[in-house]
Design a protein around this motif. Structure first.
Motif, mmCIF file in Angstrom:
data_model
loop_
_atom_site.group_PDB
_atom_site.id
_atom_site.type_symbol
_atom_site.label_atom_id
_atom_site.label_comp_id
_atom_site.label_asym_id
_atom_site.label_seq_id
_atom_site.Cartn_x
_atom_site.Cartn_y
_atom_site.Cartn_z
ATOM 1 N N ALA A 4 0.847 -1.200 0.000
ATOM 2 C CA ALA A 4 0.000 0.000 0.000
ATOM 3 C C ALA A 4 0.877 1.243 0.000
ATOM 4 O O ALA A 4 1.931 1.273 0.642
ATOM 5 C CB ALA A 4 -0.914 0.004 1.223
ATOM 6 N N ILE A 5 0.438 2.263 -0.728
ATOM 7 C CA ILE A 5 1.137 3.543 -0.756
ATOM 8 C C ILE A 5 0.142 4.637 -0.379
ATOM 9 O O ILE A 5 -0.894 4.799 -1.046
ATOM 10 C CB ILE A 5 1.734 3.843 -2.144
ATOM 11 C CG1 ILE A 5 2.629 2.693 -2.604
ATOM 12 C CG2 ILE A 5 2.527 5.148 -2.105
ATOM 13 C CD1 ILE A 5 3.207 2.883 -3.996
ATOM 14 N N VAL A 6 0.432 5.357 0.691
ATOM 15 C CA VAL A 6 -0.396 6.481 1.115
ATOM 16 C C VAL A 6 0.184 7.729 0.467
ATOM 17 O O VAL A 6 1.307 8.142 0.770
ATOM 18 C CB VAL A 6 -0.401 6.620 2.649
ATOM 19 C CG1 VAL A 6 -1.262 7.812 3.066
ATOM 20 C CG2 VAL A 6 -0.906 5.335 3.302
ATOM 21 N N SER A 86 2.684 -4.387 3.582
ATOM 22 C CA SER A 86 3.573 -3.283 3.925
ATOM 23 C C SER A 86 2.941 -1.976 3.464
ATOM 24 O O SER A 86 2.096 -1.977 2.558
ATOM 25 C CB SER A 86 4.940 -3.449 3.256
ATOM 26 O OG SER A 86 5.543 -4.683 3.603
ATOM 27 N N VAL A 87 3.375 -0.862 4.071
ATOM 28 C CA VAL A 87 2.826 0.456 3.721
ATOM 29 C C VAL A 87 3.974 1.438 3.514
ATOM 30 O O VAL A 87 4.879 1.546 4.354
ATOM 31 C CB VAL A 87 1.884 0.995 4.822
ATOM 32 C CG1 VAL A 87 1.331 2.368 4.425
ATOM 33 C CG2 VAL A 87 0.738 0.022 5.075
ATOM 34 N N LEU A 88 3.932 2.162 2.397
ATOM 35 C CA LEU A 88 4.875 3.243 2.111
ATOM 36 C C LEU A 88 4.130 4.564 2.161
ATOM 37 O O LEU A 88 3.092 4.723 1.502
ATOM 38 C CB LEU A 88 5.502 3.047 0.729
ATOM 39 C CG LEU A 88 6.393 4.180 0.213
ATOM 40 C CD1 LEU A 88 7.631 4.347 1.084
ATOM 41 C CD2 LEU A 88 6.797 3.921 -1.243
ATOM 42 N N LEU A 115 2.152 0.350 15.419
ATOM 43 C CA LEU A 115 1.409 -0.278 16.513
ATOM 44 C C LEU A 115 0.630 -1.498 16.024
ATOM 45 O O LEU A 115 0.438 -2.465 16.772
ATOM 46 C CB LEU A 115 0.453 0.741 17.147
ATOM 47 C CG LEU A 115 1.115 1.903 17.897
ATOM 48 C CD1 LEU A 115 0.074 2.925 18.335
ATOM 49 C CD2 LEU A 115 1.916 1.390 19.093
ATOM 50 N N LYS A 116 0.225 -1.463 14.763
ATOM 51 C CA LYS A 116 -0.498 -2.598 14.168
ATOM 52 C C LYS A 116 0.468 -3.646 13.615
ATOM 53 O O LYS A 116 0.044 -4.615 13.005
ATOM 54 C CB LYS A 116 -1.427 -2.098 13.062
ATOM 55 C CG LYS A 116 -2.556 -1.203 13.562
ATOM 56 C CD LYS A 116 -3.294 -0.517 12.426
ATOM 57 C CE LYS A 116 -4.141 -1.487 11.648
ATOM 58 N NZ LYS A 116 -5.249 -2.043 12.470
ATOM 59 N N ARG A 117 1.786 -3.391 13.781
ATOM 60 C CA ARG A 117 2.849 -4.292 13.332
ATOM 61 C C ARG A 117 2.828 -4.511 11.816
ATOM 62 O O ARG A 117 3.141 -5.585 11.322
ATOM 63 C CB ARG A 117 2.774 -5.638 14.076
ATOM 64 C CG ARG A 117 3.024 -5.498 15.579
ATOM 65 C CD ARG A 117 3.173 -6.847 16.256
ATOM 66 N NE ARG A 117 4.276 -7.620 15.705
ATOM 67 C CZ ARG A 117 5.551 -7.418 16.000
ATOM 68 N NH1 ARG A 117 5.895 -6.438 16.849
ATOM 69 N NH2 ARG A 117 6.496 -8.178 15.479
ATOM 70 N N ILE A 118 2.468 -3.478 11.087
ATOM 71 C CA ILE A 118 2.538 -3.512 9.630
ATOM 72 C C ILE A 118 3.843 -2.847 9.216
ATOM 73 O O ILE A 118 4.066 -1.673 9.528
ATOM 74 C CB ILE A 118 1.355 -2.759 8.982
ATOM 75 C CG1 ILE A 118 0.025 -3.337 9.437
ATOM 76 C CG2 ILE A 118 1.460 -2.813 7.453
ATOM 77 C CD1 ILE A 118 -1.176 -2.529 8.987
ATOM 78 N N PRO A 119 4.745 -3.552 8.545
ATOM 79 C CA PRO A 119 6.005 -2.936 8.110
ATOM 80 C C PRO A 119 5.750 -1.666 7.315
ATOM 81 O O PRO A 119 4.929 -1.662 6.390
ATOM 82 C CB PRO A 119 6.647 -4.022 7.241
ATOM 83 C CG PRO A 119 6.072 -5.305 7.768
ATOM 84 C CD PRO A 119 4.658 -4.965 8.156
ATOM 85 N N ASN A 120 6.433 -0.585 7.691
ATOM 86 C CA ASN A 120 6.150 0.687 7.032
ATOM 87 C C ASN A 120 7.408 1.519 6.864
ATOM 88 O O ASN A 120 8.325 1.457 7.686
ATOM 89 C CB ASN A 120 5.078 1.475 7.803
ATOM 90 C CG ASN A 120 5.520 1.839 9.209
ATOM 91 O OD1 ASN A 120 6.058 2.915 9.444
ATOM 92 N ND2 ASN A 120 5.311 0.929 10.159
ATOM 93 N N ILE A 121 7.418 2.289 5.780
ATOM 94 C CA ILE A 121 8.492 3.232 5.481
ATOM 95 C C ILE A 121 7.868 4.584 5.213
ATOM 96 O O ILE A 121 6.872 4.682 4.486
ATOM 97 C CB ILE A 121 9.301 2.802 4.237
ATOM 98 C CG1 ILE A 121 9.958 1.438 4.452
ATOM 99 C CG2 ILE A 121 10.362 3.851 3.894
ATOM 100 C CD1 ILE A 121 10.618 0.883 3.197
ATOM 101 N N VAL A 122 8.439 5.631 5.777
ATOM 102 C CA VAL A 122 8.068 7.006 5.431
ATOM 103 C C VAL A 122 9.136 7.565 4.502
ATOM 104 O O VAL A 122 10.312 7.622 4.876
ATOM 105 C CB VAL A 122 7.944 7.897 6.677
ATOM 106 C CG1 VAL A 122 7.798 9.367 6.263
ATOM 107 C CG2 VAL A 122 6.749 7.479 7.517
ATOM 108 N N LEU A 123 8.725 7.930 3.310
ATOM 109 C CA LEU A 123 9.592 8.705 2.417
ATOM 110 C C LEU A 123 9.335 10.171 2.733
ATOM 111 O O LEU A 123 8.276 10.712 2.409
ATOM 112 C CB LEU A 123 9.265 8.393 0.952
ATOM 113 C CG LEU A 123 9.757 9.375 -0.117
ATOM 114 C CD1 LEU A 123 11.243 9.627 -0.001
ATOM 115 C CD2 LEU A 123 9.382 8.890 -1.503
#
Length: 406
Positions: A4-6, A86-88, A115-123
């Motif tokens: 997923a990409i926000v 995963s979320v970017l 907190l939801k333990r979803i691997p995430n990266i902030v660009l």
């Protein structure tokens, strides 16, 4: 990987939408990505997903709006519904709004993912420590700048709750590690949007030489000095020059370009393109003799510089801040000018438009710099970073299965 990409996404007018388009174009072609989920802002037009290359499934969920206080809830719900691996986050500080509370609530989303333990990266495309708040249109009041600084530090600490924070310049890594003692910051270069196997053509179309600038104008990007500088070059050299101002107003300064157009209506050959559609970008750059950056400050790595390089263009840049560092770090070349001096800007433009061999030399150097980091390579760097995060989480839980990751 279900990624997923926000982000904002074309035809959105919210900042960084073009960057998201080119990231998506590359991610969808990666074998490791089985589905892309775009968690985007709401737009009137349909999302631009007309890709010609084969790629994975793309799901679009329009789940947030600029300046909405409900974004934190609506994006979280979209993540719960779509269940990404995963979320970017494609972010800068005013991504979710230019109102303080709306902006801050949106920037809490990486913490929620953690907190939801979803691997995430902030660009993170910029950091407030490197933004001139007055020039960038936030505030010129010294007290308010201190307040913004405090708020910015608080928001930065929120963002640093992400598994990894990726920034586009080594200087940003150094600042975040030193000031915030961060251990999860990583350098991933901005990247170049379009790099093809076809070398740029350095010949220009017949007609006036186009002196072009591209962006959102009115805060730290102002075009009056550029128009006046080109007038000076015309008067001195007799060259046939056209000023091309491509883009729109910065949201903080509505009506800016309309006022400039009125104030300079007596100046011949000044063209305002308005919003530039994605398919129009290559033509815009290819027809330009030189790309000018009429900035009074900088707020991060410049996407326009990378675009100019990918089309083999000579550039004129202010001798300040992050742009000067970027040139040094990534191998770009151009003519520099003093940001507050029209004469200095005129001299820089003149040096290029009066010397065709020099123009081509600069263009070739910038093309080489741009092609060092194509978006295909940048997308791969993000996937490798996600892999590292997932492996680390798996080790902590005592369960490592590489084949289940990518």
């Amino acid at each position: 990987m279900k990624l997923a990409i926000v982000t904002a996404y074309p035809p959105s007018k919210v900042t960084l939408n073009e960057y998201a388009y080119h990231l998506v174009k590359q991610f969808r072609q990666k074998e490791a990505v089985t589905e892309l989920i775009l968690l985007t802002d709401k737009t009137e037009g349909t999302k631009d997903l007309e890709f010609t290359e084969a790629g994975c499934k793309i799901t679009v969920k329009e789940c947030w709006s600029f300046n909405s206080y409900k974004n934190i809830l609506s994006v979280t719900k979209a993540i719960n519904d779509t269940k990404p691996d995963s979320v970017l986050f494609n972010l800068q500080f005013m991504k979710f709004g230019d109102k303080k509370i709306a902006a801050a609530l949106g920037l809490m989303l990486p913490l929620i993912c953690k907190l939801k333990r979803i691997p995430n990266i902030v660009l993170l495309h910029n950091i407030l420590e490197e933004v001139d708040l007055g020039s960038a249109g936030f505030t010129s009041n010294k007290l308010m700048q201190k307040i913004y600084g405090f708020i910015g530090s608080t928001l930065t600490r929120l963002i640093l709750q992400a598994d990894t924070v990726a920034v586009t310049m080594q200087k940003y890594v150094d600042i975040l590690e030193k000031k915030y003692k961060a251990k999860n910051v990583k350098l991933i270069p901005h990247g170049t949007f379009e790099v093809t196997d076809v070398l740029p053509e350095y010949d220009l179309p017949k007609g006036p030489l186009q002196v072009m600038t591209f962006g959102k104008f009115g805060t730290y990007k102002k075009v009056e000095g550029m128009i006046e500088a080109v007038e000076k070059v015309r008067a001195k050299t007799g060259l046939d020059l056209e000023v091309v101002i491509a883009g729109t107003d910065n949201p903080n300064v509505p009506g800016y370009l309309a006022q400039v157009q009125e104030d300079y209506k007596h100046v011949p050959q000044v063209r305002f393109t308005g919003y530039v559609e994605e398919y129009e970008v290559p033509i815009l750059f290819k027809e330009s003799a030189v790309v000018v950056f009429p900035y009074t400050s900088t707020t991060g790595s410049s996407g326009v510089l990378h675009q100019a390089g990918s089309y083999g263009k000579a550039v004129v840049m202010p001798d300040l801040g992050d742009l000067a560092l970027l040139v040094k770090d990534e191998g770009y070349r151009g003519e520099f000018f003093e940001p507050t001096s029209v004469d200095s800007l005129a001299d820089a433009i003149e040096a290029i438009v009066t010397n065709d061999a020099y123009r081509v030399e600069l263009g070739k150097t910038n093309y080489e710099a741009a092609t060092a980091y194509p978006m295909e390579k940048i997308a791969e760097m993000y996937l490798n970073t996600f892999y590292d995060i997932i492996v680390k989480k798996s080790k902590l839980s005592g369960n490592i299965r590489k084949e289940a990751i990518l």
